[in-house]
Design an enzyme around this catalytic site. Structure first.
Site, mmCIF file in Angstrom:
data_model
loop_
_atom_site.group_PDB
_atom_site.id
_atom_site.type_symbol
_atom_site.label_atom_id
_atom_site.label_comp_id
_atom_site.label_asym_id
_atom_site.label_seq_id
_atom_site.Cartn_x
_atom_site.Cartn_y
_atom_site.Cartn_z
ATOM 1 N N TRP A 29 51.656 35.678 38.465
ATOM 2 C CA TRP A 29 51.705 34.328 37.905
ATOM 3 C C TRP A 29 50.287 33.785 37.845
ATOM 4 O O TRP A 29 49.522 33.987 38.804
ATOM 5 C CB TRP A 29 52.559 33.447 38.814
ATOM 6 N N SER A 95 50.934 40.274 43.012
ATOM 7 C CA SER A 95 51.209 38.885 43.362
ATOM 8 C C SER A 95 52.698 38.571 43.177
ATOM 9 O O SER A 95 53.550 39.175 43.813
ATOM 10 C CB SER A 95 50.323 37.952 42.534
ATOM 11 N N MET A 96 53.037 37.673 42.260
ATOM 12 C CA MET A 96 54.437 37.359 42.003
ATOM 13 C C MET A 96 55.220 38.604 41.625
ATOM 14 O O MET A 96 56.418 38.724 41.931
ATOM 15 C CB MET A 96 54.549 36.312 40.885
ATOM 16 N N ASP A 225 42.023 36.479 50.758
ATOM 17 C CA ASP A 225 42.935 35.929 49.750
ATOM 18 C C ASP A 225 43.396 34.539 50.176
ATOM 19 O O ASP A 225 44.123 34.388 51.153
ATOM 20 C CB ASP A 225 44.133 36.871 49.594
ATOM 21 N N HIS A 254 42.140 36.986 45.946
ATOM 22 C CA HIS A 254 43.447 37.343 45.378
ATOM 23 C C HIS A 254 43.305 38.260 44.161
ATOM 24 O O HIS A 254 44.011 39.260 44.052
ATOM 25 C CB HIS A 254 44.194 36.067 44.985
#
Length: 274
Positions: A29, A95-96, A225, A254
């Site tokens: 995302w 991530s997402m 992160d 990140h």
């Protein structure tokens, strides 16, 4: 085959590069499949078939009103795998996107999957609760949604994307052009999906899904992160997935798929045996 139709009729944009054993890359995302390009190119050049797609509501995919929960998103992944014929696939979520990997493994019994990857992933649980004290406070996610509603372009360009890449006041691991490019990808997404997915990745508890990981699993995360803290995610996932391999990138932010692009590609290739 630039688009496939999911079971609820949503059109999903798919990139399909190279030939060989399939590797499916699921983006974070609020970006799209293009955010994986450095790794996708490296894997395809190394002899793998790389499939990357834009999550519903993001990039070039259709923007339906609903379906931004992880059950539906896992079903979308299942449909991509089926429509592309990606058997014996490795599925890798950033991530997402790690949430789709986890929910697919439990909801679809890991059908057709021989290995998994969780890269800077939100799995197993982002939200701070009494039994997840290292998580992110609920107020943080509400502030994110408020910033998006007030001025989405400003929020991504001046708040989210700089933190994503670890941009500081004096030094930055990426160029201004990279920040601008990532912002442009974020702004391709629909507003409804952008907002709904904050709740999805921020508040979905994947701890019950960990038991479904019964294949080799690579976990990669940056120790610096600030978007997805390493303690409640990668380190907890490693503890909860037997036999998983955790690789921590010391000092990485990140967006390590960009700041540590070559290293991540090499680690993926090593994991894949390529």
């Amino acid at each position: 085959m630039p688009f496939i139709e999911t079971r609820d009729g949503t059109e999903i944009y798919v990139k399909d590069w190279g030939q060989g054993r399939p590797v499916v890359l699921i983006h974070g995302w609020p970006l799209n499949a293009d955010s994986w390009d450095a790794q996708a190119l490296g894997l395809a050049e190394a002899g793998f078939r790389v499939i990357a797609y834009d999550r519903r509501g993001f990039g070039r995919s259709e923007q339906p009103w609903d379906g931004y929960d992880y059950d539906t998103l896992a079903d979308d992944l299942a449909d991509v795998l089926e429509e592309t014929g990606a058997d014996d696939a490795t599925i890798v979520g950033f991530s997402m996107g790690g949430g789709e990997v986890a929910r697919y493994m439990s909801r679809h019994d890991g059908k057709g999957v021989v290995a998994t990857g969780l890269i800077a992933s939100v799995v197993p649980y982002m939200l701070k609760t009494a039994d997840n004290p290292d998580g992110v406070p609920a107020a943080t996610f509400e502030q994110m949604k408020a910033g998006i509603r007030e001025d989405r372009a400003r929020f991504f360009r001046h708040t989210f994307v700089p933190q994503f890449f670890g941009v500081g006041y004096v030094t930055s691991p990426v160029s201004q052009e990279v920040v601008d490019y990532a912002t442009s990808l974020a702004l391709q997404a629909g507003l409804k999906g952008t907002l709904d997915c904050v709740d999805a990745f921020g508040k979905t508890d994947f701890r019950p899904d960990l038991a479904a990981f019964n294949v080799p699993t690579l976990i990669v995360h940056g120790t610096a992160d600030k978007t997805v803290p390493v303690d409640p995610t990668a380190r907890a996932a490693h503890r909860g997935i037997p036999g998983s391999q955790l690789v921590e990138y010391d000092g990485a932010p990140h967006g390590l798929n960009v700041t540590e692009a070559d290293r991540l590609t090499k680690d993926l290739l090593t994991f894949l045996g390529g």
